[in-house]
Write an enzyme that holds these catalytic residues in place. Structure first.
Site, PDB file in Angstrom:
ATOM      1  N   HIS A 471       0.834  -1.205   0.000  1.00 43.64           N
ATOM      2  CA  HIS A 471       0.000   0.000   0.000  1.00 43.64           C
ATOM      3  C   HIS A 471       0.872   1.260   0.000  1.00 43.64           C
ATOM      4  O   HIS A 471       0.728   2.137  -0.857  1.00 43.64           O
ATOM      5  CB  HIS A 471      -0.907  -0.020   1.236  1.00 43.64           C
ATOM      6  CG  HIS A 471      -1.765   1.199   1.392  1.00 43.64           C
ATOM      7  ND1 HIS A 471      -3.118   1.196   1.138  1.00 43.64           N
ATOM      8  CD2 HIS A 471      -1.475   2.471   1.780  1.00 43.64           C
ATOM      9  CE1 HIS A 471      -3.615   2.404   1.346  1.00 43.64           C
ATOM     10  NE2 HIS A 471      -2.635   3.201   1.747  1.00 43.64           N
ATOM     11  N   GLU A 472       1.788   1.330   0.938  1.00 42.54           N
ATOM     12  CA  GLU A 472       2.617   2.539   1.046  1.00 42.54           C
ATOM     13  C   GLU A 472       3.530   2.688  -0.170  1.00 42.54           C
ATOM     14  O   GLU A 472       3.785   3.795  -0.636  1.00 42.54           O
ATOM     15  CB  GLU A 472       3.433   2.522   2.344  1.00 42.54           C
ATOM     16  CG  GLU A 472       2.587   2.531   3.622  1.00 42.54           C
ATOM     17  CD  GLU A 472       1.583   3.681   3.692  1.00 42.54           C
ATOM     18  OE1 GLU A 472       1.821   4.731   3.061  1.00 42.54           O
ATOM     19  OE2 GLU A 472       0.548   3.530   4.371  1.00 42.54           O
ATOM     20  N   HIS A 475       1.668   4.455  -2.878  1.00 43.75           N
ATOM     21  CA  HIS A 475       1.744   5.919  -2.756  1.00 43.75           C
ATOM     22  C   HIS A 475       3.097   6.401  -3.280  1.00 43.75           C
ATOM     23  O   HIS A 475       3.202   7.420  -3.956  1.00 43.75           O
ATOM     24  CB  HIS A 475       1.618   6.343  -1.287  1.00 43.75           C
ATOM     25  CG  HIS A 475       0.222   6.297  -0.749  1.00 43.75           C
ATOM     26  ND1 HIS A 475      -0.838   6.926  -1.365  1.00 43.75           N
ATOM     27  CD2 HIS A 475      -0.290   5.713   0.371  1.00 43.75           C
ATOM     28  CE1 HIS A 475      -1.945   6.723  -0.644  1.00 43.75           C
ATOM     29  NE2 HIS A 475      -1.637   5.986   0.410  1.00 43.75           N
ATOM     30  N   HIS A 478       3.309   6.590  -7.025  1.00 48.22           N
ATOM     31  CA  HIS A 478       2.569   7.758  -7.512  1.00 48.22           C
ATOM     32  C   HIS A 478       3.485   8.985  -7.486  1.00 48.22           C
ATOM     33  O   HIS A 478       3.522   9.784  -8.422  1.00 48.22           O
ATOM     34  CB  HIS A 478       1.362   7.975  -6.594  1.00 48.22           C
ATOM     35  CG  HIS A 478       0.238   8.753  -7.208  1.00 48.22           C
ATOM     36  ND1 HIS A 478      -0.883   9.092  -6.503  1.00 48.22           N
ATOM     37  CD2 HIS A 478       0.055   9.257  -8.449  1.00 48.22           C
ATOM     38  CE1 HIS A 478      -1.711   9.768  -7.283  1.00 48.22           C
ATOM     39  NE2 HIS A 478      -1.162   9.883  -8.468  1.00 48.22           N
TER      40      HIS A 478
HETATM   41 ZN   LIG Z   1      -2.904   5.270   1.964  1.00 50.05          ZN
END
Ligand SMILES: [Zn+2]
Length: 682
Positions: A471-472, A475, A478
């Site tokens: 998940h991290e 980010h 991105h």
């Molecule tokens: Zn998040």
């Protein structure tokens, strides 16, 4: 910036972490803010400075210069805190907050940006530049700076009162939570696992009592409702918890938030009208992907219509189980968690401990990088010549297919003292191109709190940990794979906040797929692959009661959105009426009449989620639907991956997220993808 000895002011590609001292923080921030202020004054005083290059570019430079000094400070505060650093950080943060408020209220600066927007040259700017100007103007307008007297003063007064009353709302919930406790007899502990008993014993010790004490703190309430065999105890704690800060329950009227709810909703409505919106809900959507109330409501109603039949089936199943196996003939709200846990145990008898030997951290990292390489064509190469803050930290170059360095990122993965809990991604450097063409590549921080290795065992992760890691990193991708040269609209910046979790939740999907797990999930001693039976159980456990979970989320989301959309001064907030209507539409478990859920709904009445709670589900639809694009060609398909990278990751906040999604998927997001990802027939 003449102080060449302050490492925070040094012009170097990466921060000199080992040389940063608490004493450097405020002198650096003071110097940078002084420059910032005088530069802004100069810009607004100069009538020639009304073009993108002479107004917005200098502002971007000022912001990024400040960020380059501040981001390592914020990072050290998170991962290597000391009392001296905490003080310096707090003092500087106050200055930065004041600075940003002052900037948002700078009418002359607003006028300058507006002149640029209204000028003939605006239309000739490229998309990211136009977006940056429009975002900036919107920020000014939403802060009330564009209003004329007396609306401007009234708007400011409303903001002040709202800030006070929402704080009171949150405090009332805290006080009501603390005000109720109940000593437990030994017999009442039946069913509670050791960890829960230890928590209740600690609660007693905290109040200088012997034995065990029930409180209304979240983990205590959850433990009792999930495990306590004593039905009367469950009913009692359910009632005390569900009536906190209200006119009902054991402390009725003492911390009552009823009037505050009315006032908060009324003030928000008035402020929205002043800014030219029809309601707080319309205002909330001004900077969100969903755009219009019709789209939000359509989305929620559609999801409700599909999820409710599933939730009803799950509830019937639970009722039958409770009757046959637990002797509970009339399943009540305080039985749901308890009966569900018993059913879950019967169906999926495995624990996180069974999985951990298959998930050593180093292998998970290697697996993550392998996924990134296959799907997005980037390689990660560790560097050992970078100045770090701790021996456990690492730095990686992110290389493109042609071997060029596109970005960098730091990782710091183990829990230790002086480090904040949880996991997060943060930005260290933003991608930015100077007027002279020099490119600063983006750099990210990835911080987790995993169990460190011991003398004879490597760091072993839970499956949840691996989900967090992916998940991290999502980010991080991105931020790192952006191709926008303007920090304010590149990477994560400027992305609507109901869309910002798309890239992170997208990456989570891999951790549930056999093909991806095969890249790294092997027993650390035997090398055996994760057994199929275990993976199937994990997936079934994830999908357990997904329909009931969804309708509960829909109840919160619809209540929040309608309360902020339908306010009418003549009728008031109608919070409980609206909640009733929403429940009739979506809920499968209807709580008792005395239930006062809104009175402790701090997300929306004391936090930033007003008319925005729907975004949790919205973001899940986006990520599930984006990942479903890989269904046909396979999860490692590099063609689909390249399109995702180009249309979603690379463009960042430089265009509306809906446009990016449609460019990638060929259509708007489809809620059916969410249901499918929960294992529910769409
Ligand atoms: Zn998040």
């Amino acid at each position: 910036m003449t102080d060449t000895t302050n490492p925070l002011l040094a012009d170097r590609p990466l921060p000199a972490f080992s040389r940063i001292e608490p004493g450097h923080v405020n002198p650096a921030v003071d110097a940078l803010l002084a420059t910032f202020r005088s530069e802004v004054e100069r810009l607004v005083a100069d009538p020639a400075a009304r073009t993108f290059d002479t107004l917005m570019q200098p502002l971007e430079t000022l912001e990024e210069t400040l960020n380059r000094a501040w981001s390592p400070v914020g990072h050290l505060h998170g991962v290597k805190d000391t009392p001296a650093l905490r003080d310096a950080y707090g003092e500087a943060l106050e200055k930065l907050t004041d600075h940003s408020t002052e900037l948002g209220q700078n009418r002359a600066l607003y006028d300058a940006v507006k002149t640029l927007r209204d000028g003939a040259d605006f239309a000739r700017l490229d998309r990211p530049r136009r977006t940056l100007v429009d975002d900036s103007l919107r920020g000014f307008r939403l802060s009330g700076v564009a209003l004329e007297s007396p609306a401007r003063e009234r708007f400011a007064a409303i903001q002040n009162e709202l800030s006070k009353i929402t704080t009171e709302f949150g405090n009332a919930v805290l006080d009501a939570t603390d005000a109720w406790t109940r000593p437990l007899a030994d017999a009442e502990l039946s069913g509670l696992p050791d960890s829960a008993r230890a928590m209740l014993a600690q609660a007693a010790r905290d109040k200088s009592l012997d034995g065990h004490l029930a409180t209304l703190k979240g983990p205590v309430v959850t433990a009792i409702l999930t495990y306590a065999d004593d039905r009367a105890l469950r009913a009692e704690i359910y009632r005390a918890s569900a009536t906190r800060a209200s006119d009902q329950g054991p402390n009725a009227g003492q911390f009552d938030n009823s009037a505050r709810i009315e006032r908060i909703v009324a003030l928000r409505h008035e402020a929205a009208l002043l800014l030219g919106f029809d309601s707080e809900a319309h205002l909330s959507l001004a900077d969100k992907m969903a755009g219009t109330p019709e789209r939000v409501l359509g989305f929620l109603h559609d999801l409700a219509a599909r999820a409710r039949p599933v939730a009803l089936r799950e509830l019937d199943e639970l009722r039958a189980f409770a009757r046959e196996s637990l002797g509970i003939d009339d399943l009540q709200p305080w039985d749901i968690g308890y009966a569900s846990e018993k059913l879950r145990q019967r169906r999926f008898d495995f624990s996180e401990e069974d999985l951990k030997p298959y998930l050593p951290l180093d292998a998970a990292i290697a697996g993550l990088f392998a996924v990134a390489e296959r799907v997005f064509g980037v390689r990660l190469r560790q560097r050992d010549d970078v100045d770090l803050w701790h021996p456990d930290a690492r730095y990686y170059d992110v290389l493109d297919a042609d071997g060029s360095v596109r970005a960098g990122f730091y990782v710091d993965l183990y829990a230790r003292s002086g480090k904040k809990g949880g996991a997060w991604m943060d930005t260290c450097r933003n991608r930015r191109r100077d007027n002279d063409g020099t490119l600063q590549p983006p750099v990210a921080f990835l911080v987790c709190n995993f169990a460190p290795p011991s003398a004879d065992t490597p760091s072993l992760l839970t499956h949840d940990d691996v989900v967090t890691l992916f998940h991290e990193f999502g980010h991080g991708l991105h931020h790192m794979l952006t191709e926008i040269d303007l920090p304010s609209v590149g990477g994560i910046s400027g992305v609507e906040w109901d869309a910002v979790e798309l890239p992170s939740q997208f990456m989570e999907n891999f951790v549930w797929k056999r093909e991806a797990l095969d890249l790294f999930a092997r027993h650390w001693k035997t090398g055996e692959a994760l057994p199929d039976a275990l993976l199937r159980k994990m997936i079934a456990a994830r999908d357990f009661q997904a329909g009931m979970f969804l309708v509960r989320q829909l109840e919160f989301a619809l209540f929040d959105f309608r309360v902020h959309l339908e306010f009418d001064p003549a009728r008031g907030a109608r919070a409980l009426d609206i909640l009733d209507e929403v429940r009739r539409e979506v809920a499968v478990i209807v709580p008792p009449e005395w239930h006062r859920f809104p009175h402790a709904f701090t997300h929306i009445f004391a936090g930033g989620y007003a008319a925005g709670y729907y975004s949790y589900l919205w973001a899940e639809v986006l990520s599930a639907d984006a990942f479903a694009a890989f269904d046909d060609a396979g999860i490692f398909d590099s063609v689909t991956g390249a399109r995702y990278r180009e249309e979603i990751l690379a463009v960042g906040g430089s265009r509306p997220a809906l446009e990016s999604f449609v460019a990638f998927r060929g259509r708007e997001p489809d809620p059916a993808a969410l249901l499918k990802s929960y294992g529910l027939a769409a």
